[in-house]
Design an enzyme around this catalytic site. Structure first.
Site, mmCIF file in Angstrom:
data_model
loop_
_atom_site.group_PDB
_atom_site.id
_atom_site.type_symbol
_atom_site.label_atom_id
_atom_site.label_comp_id
_atom_site.label_asym_id
_atom_site.label_seq_id
_atom_site.Cartn_x
_atom_site.Cartn_y
_atom_site.Cartn_z
ATOM 1 N N ARG A 279 -25.535 159.860 -7.904
ATOM 2 C CA ARG A 279 -26.016 160.393 -6.606
ATOM 3 C C ARG A 279 -25.778 161.900 -6.537
ATOM 4 O O ARG A 279 -26.682 162.692 -6.712
ATOM 5 C CB ARG A 279 -25.317 159.643 -5.453
ATOM 6 C CG ARG A 279 -25.948 159.867 -4.089
ATOM 7 C CD ARG A 279 -25.525 161.125 -3.393
ATOM 8 N NE ARG A 279 -24.086 161.255 -3.213
ATOM 9 C CZ ARG A 279 -23.501 162.355 -2.761
ATOM 10 N NH1 ARG A 279 -24.222 163.417 -2.448
ATOM 11 N NH2 ARG A 279 -22.183 162.427 -2.651
ATOM 12 N N HIS B 194 -12.756 164.966 -2.899
ATOM 13 C CA HIS B 194 -14.046 165.167 -3.559
ATOM 14 C C HIS B 194 -14.176 166.665 -3.857
ATOM 15 O O HIS B 194 -14.601 167.438 -2.997
ATOM 16 C CB HIS B 194 -15.126 164.675 -2.576
ATOM 17 C CG HIS B 194 -16.535 164.800 -3.019
ATOM 18 N ND1 HIS B 194 -17.300 163.724 -3.425
ATOM 19 C CD2 HIS B 194 -17.374 165.872 -3.095
ATOM 20 C CE1 HIS B 194 -18.524 164.111 -3.714
ATOM 21 N NE2 HIS B 194 -18.589 165.425 -3.528
ATOM 22 N N CYS C 24 -24.768 170.217 -4.123
ATOM 23 C CA CYS C 24 -25.560 169.850 -2.946
ATOM 24 C C CYS C 24 -26.703 170.850 -2.816
ATOM 25 O O CYS C 24 -26.480 172.057 -2.870
ATOM 26 C CB CYS C 24 -24.672 169.872 -1.703
ATOM 27 S SG CYS C 24 -25.591 169.549 -0.204
ATOM 28 N N ASN D 28 -19.477 168.587 -9.549
ATOM 29 C CA ASN D 28 -18.188 167.976 -9.215
ATOM 30 C C ASN D 28 -17.244 168.121 -10.394
ATOM 31 O O ASN D 28 -17.673 168.307 -11.531
ATOM 32 C CB ASN D 28 -18.381 166.470 -8.950
ATOM 33 C CG ASN D 28 -19.185 166.210 -7.714
ATOM 34 O OD1 ASN D 28 -20.398 166.379 -7.718
ATOM 35 N ND2 ASN D 28 -18.537 165.823 -6.652
HETATM 36 C C1 LIG Z 1 -31.186 163.274 7.640
HETATM 37 C C2 LIG Z 1 -32.632 163.687 7.548
HETATM 38 C C3 LIG Z 1 -33.524 162.507 7.224
HETATM 39 C C4 LIG Z 1 -33.048 164.260 8.897
HETATM 40 O O1 LIG Z 1 -34.277 164.963 8.775
HETATM 41 P P1 LIG Z 1 -35.121 165.339 10.051
HETATM 42 O O2 LIG Z 1 -36.302 166.141 9.602
HETATM 43 O O3 LIG Z 1 -34.243 165.965 11.087
HETATM 44 O O4 LIG Z 1 -35.455 163.894 10.584
HETATM 45 P P2 LIG Z 1 -36.705 163.170 11.105
HETATM 46 O O5 LIG Z 1 -36.207 161.922 11.718
HETATM 47 O O6 LIG Z 1 -37.527 164.120 11.950
HETATM 48 O O7 LIG Z 1 -37.531 162.802 9.779
HETATM 49 C C5 LIG Z 1 -38.182 163.753 8.981
HETATM 50 C C6 LIG Z 1 -38.926 163.023 7.878
HETATM 51 O O8 LIG Z 1 -38.022 162.320 7.046
HETATM 52 C C7 LIG Z 1 -38.283 160.907 7.106
HETATM 53 N N1 LIG Z 1 -37.005 160.210 7.110
HETATM 54 C C8 LIG Z 1 -36.057 160.222 8.052
HETATM 55 N N2 LIG Z 1 -35.020 159.481 7.659
HETATM 56 C C9 LIG Z 1 -35.314 159.002 6.446
HETATM 57 C C10 LIG Z 1 -34.640 158.187 5.536
HETATM 58 N N3 LIG Z 1 -33.421 157.719 5.780
HETATM 59 N N4 LIG Z 1 -35.231 157.892 4.368
HETATM 60 C C11 LIG Z 1 -36.456 158.361 4.070
HETATM 61 N N5 LIG Z 1 -37.143 159.165 4.905
HETATM 62 C C12 LIG Z 1 -36.584 159.453 6.081
HETATM 63 C C13 LIG Z 1 -39.073 160.711 8.391
HETATM 64 O O9 LIG Z 1 -39.865 159.571 8.311
HETATM 65 C C14 LIG Z 1 -39.883 161.968 8.433
HETATM 66 O O10 LIG Z 1 -40.950 161.847 7.514
HETATM 67 P P3 LIG Z 1 -42.384 162.529 7.784
HETATM 68 O O11 LIG Z 1 -42.826 162.010 9.115
HETATM 69 O O12 LIG Z 1 -42.128 164.025 7.800
HETATM 70 O O13 LIG Z 1 -43.216 162.096 6.629
HETATM 71 C C15 LIG Z 1 -32.821 164.793 6.465
HETATM 72 O O14 LIG Z 1 -32.135 165.930 6.902
HETATM 73 C C16 LIG Z 1 -32.285 164.388 5.119
HETATM 74 O O15 LIG Z 1 -32.790 163.480 4.484
HETATM 75 N N6 LIG Z 1 -31.256 165.079 4.648
HETATM 76 C C17 LIG Z 1 -30.641 164.705 3.351
HETATM 77 C C18 LIG Z 1 -29.592 165.646 3.016
HETATM 78 C C19 LIG Z 1 -28.900 165.220 1.741
HETATM 79 O O16 LIG Z 1 -29.141 164.183 1.158
HETATM 80 N N7 LIG Z 1 -27.993 166.111 1.305
HETATM 81 C C20 LIG Z 1 -27.216 165.842 0.127
HETATM 82 C C21 LIG Z 1 -26.157 164.811 0.354
HETATM 83 S S1 LIG Z 1 -24.710 165.408 1.224
HETATM 84 C C22 LIG Z 1 -23.736 166.063 -0.011
HETATM 85 O O17 LIG Z 1 -24.172 166.212 -1.103
HETATM 86 C C23 LIG Z 1 -22.305 166.378 0.276
HETATM 87 C C24 LIG Z 1 -21.360 165.312 -0.257
HETATM 88 C C25 LIG Z 1 -21.593 163.984 0.439
HETATM 89 O O18 LIG Z 1 -21.563 165.092 -1.637
HETATM 90 C C26 LIG Z 1 -19.901 165.728 -0.036
HETATM 91 C C27 LIG Z 1 -19.589 167.169 -0.394
HETATM 92 O O19 LIG Z 1 -19.706 167.551 -1.556
HETATM 93 O O20 LIG Z 1 -19.247 167.886 0.535
#
Ligand SMILES: CC(C)(COP(=O)([O-])OP(=O)([O-])OC[C@H]1O[C@@H](n2cnc3c(N)ncnc32)[C@H](O)[C@@H]1OP(=O)([O-])[O-])[C@@H](O)C(=O)NCCC(=O)NCCSC(=O)C[C@@](C)(O)CC(=O)[O-]
Length: 324
Positions: free
Chosen positions: A38, A229, A262, A271
């Protein structure tokens, strides 16, 4: 055997005698969370096929990784590398249940997509307002409200929920983050029902002093449910883990080959590498249940697919002995 250093021959002797394999038979003292499939892949330029992602996870499981973050159900527009995560889980339907597969879920829609092989989910909050906006497009408070129904549905499905708090030491946009703020978000996640919270040094800038100060915010009881992490951008990952162990932490996140990053934390590198963590822990007599040599096989597999060298010093050293 000409040219092999005494240490190299010692390592090869360990391999011949099955030293690492025997270690797997004892109870792990440290619980490793493998985030390579992931966190490791979400920031890569290459998007891998479903079959390759599933094969990577099978190799990790066969090395003894019993807890693997296998993908995320996020918007494919935001993180295209994690598209088709549902199919990756379906490919793994027959993977023995001794391996816990975890999926990152940002909202209810994400959880609704999770197929039956998802054994646990992870929600991800941040201790920085700006990072929260950039990463999931909402404030910290809004994110916690968004997670509430996710936790409710997960409870109905009897799925444990892990929480993340990103920017636990610093934020790429705001700089230093106070430990008190990290503790506040962490405790909210516990109150809402998370069984564990992983504190993320998202940009890998933390020093041992800062790590200790952060963990001292928590009681011994809370530390039993906290994981660490570390990204390794400034090379502090291992020493921060050592300090965390001294502080009573027993769950460590890491990524094979040191992959990771990220997409919303520019400049952050991968990581801390699982191989490096294992080498340190096994050398300290701390069992993990993972076979280092098989893990290096998985690292070589994924690095070949990504067309890049490993970031693990231990992985590179072992690979060098193999080519002798
Ligand atoms: C959270 C949202 C979806 C909000 O995104 P948004 O634009 O605010 O939300 P929305 O509800 O308006 O949806 C926008 C679009 O996304 C779709 N959508 C909405 N939800 C989903 C879903 N679950 N699965 C698939 N599609 C989805 C939804 O259908 C729509 O599609 P469109 O109408 O434009 O075609 C967006 O910001 C997002 O996907 N962000 C992902 C961020 C991410 O994955 N970041 C990396 C992980 S975090 C990390 O790495 C840190 C960590 C954990 O490792 C720890 C560390 O190191 O600190």
């Amino acid at each position: 055997m000409r040219g092999i250093t005494p240490f190299t021959s010692q390592l090869q002797k360990r391999l011949r005698t099955g030293h690492f394999v025997r270690r797997r038979l004892t109870t792990p003292a440290v619980r490793m969370v493998e985030v390579g499939p992931r966190d490791g892949l979400q920031n890569e330029l290459v998007t891998l096929s479903v079959q390759d992602r599933a094969q990577f996870i099978r190799m990790l499981a066969s090395a003894g990784c019993s807890y693997i973050e296998a993908g995320s159900f996020v918007s494919p527009k935001w993180v295209p590398q994690m598209a088709d995560t549902e199919q990756v889980f379906q490919e793994l339907e027959n993977l023995p249940r001794t391996t816990t597969l975890v999926a990152l879920v940002p909202n209810l829609r994400g959880l609704e997509q999770a197929p039956s092989r998802v054994n646990e989910i992870a929600i991800f909050a941040a201790a920085s307002e700006t990072f929260s906006q950039k990463n999931i497009n909402c404030s910290i408070t809004e994110s916690l409200e968004r997670f509430r129904p996710v936790l409710e549905m997960a409870a109905q499905k009897q799925l444990p929920v892990r929480g993340y708090v990103s920017c636990a030491i610093a934020c790429p946009y705001e700089g230093a983050i106070s430990s008190a703020q990290v503790a506040t978000v962490t405790r909210k996640l516990f109150e809402m029902g998370c069984c564990q919270v992983s504190l993320g040094d998202t940009i890998g800038v933390g020093t041992p002093y800062e790590t200790k100060r952060l963990l001292q915010e928590f009681s011994d009881e809370e530390k039993k449910q906290i994981a660490v992490h570390f990204h390794d951008t400034y090379g502090q990952g291992l020493v921060n883990i050592l300090v965390s162990l001294e502080q009573g932490i027993t769950t460590i996140d890491s990524s094979v080959a040191g992959l990771g990053g990220c997409p919303y934390a520019k400049g952050a590198s991968g990581n801390v590498a699982t191989e490096d963590v294992l080498y340190m822990l096994h050398g300290m007599g701390l069992e993990t249940g993972i076979d280092l040599m098989k893990l290096v096989d998985a690292a070589e597999f994924i690095c070949a697919l990504l067309g890049k060298p490993t970031r693990s010093k231990v992985g590179a050293a072992i690979a060098a002995t193999r080519s002798i």
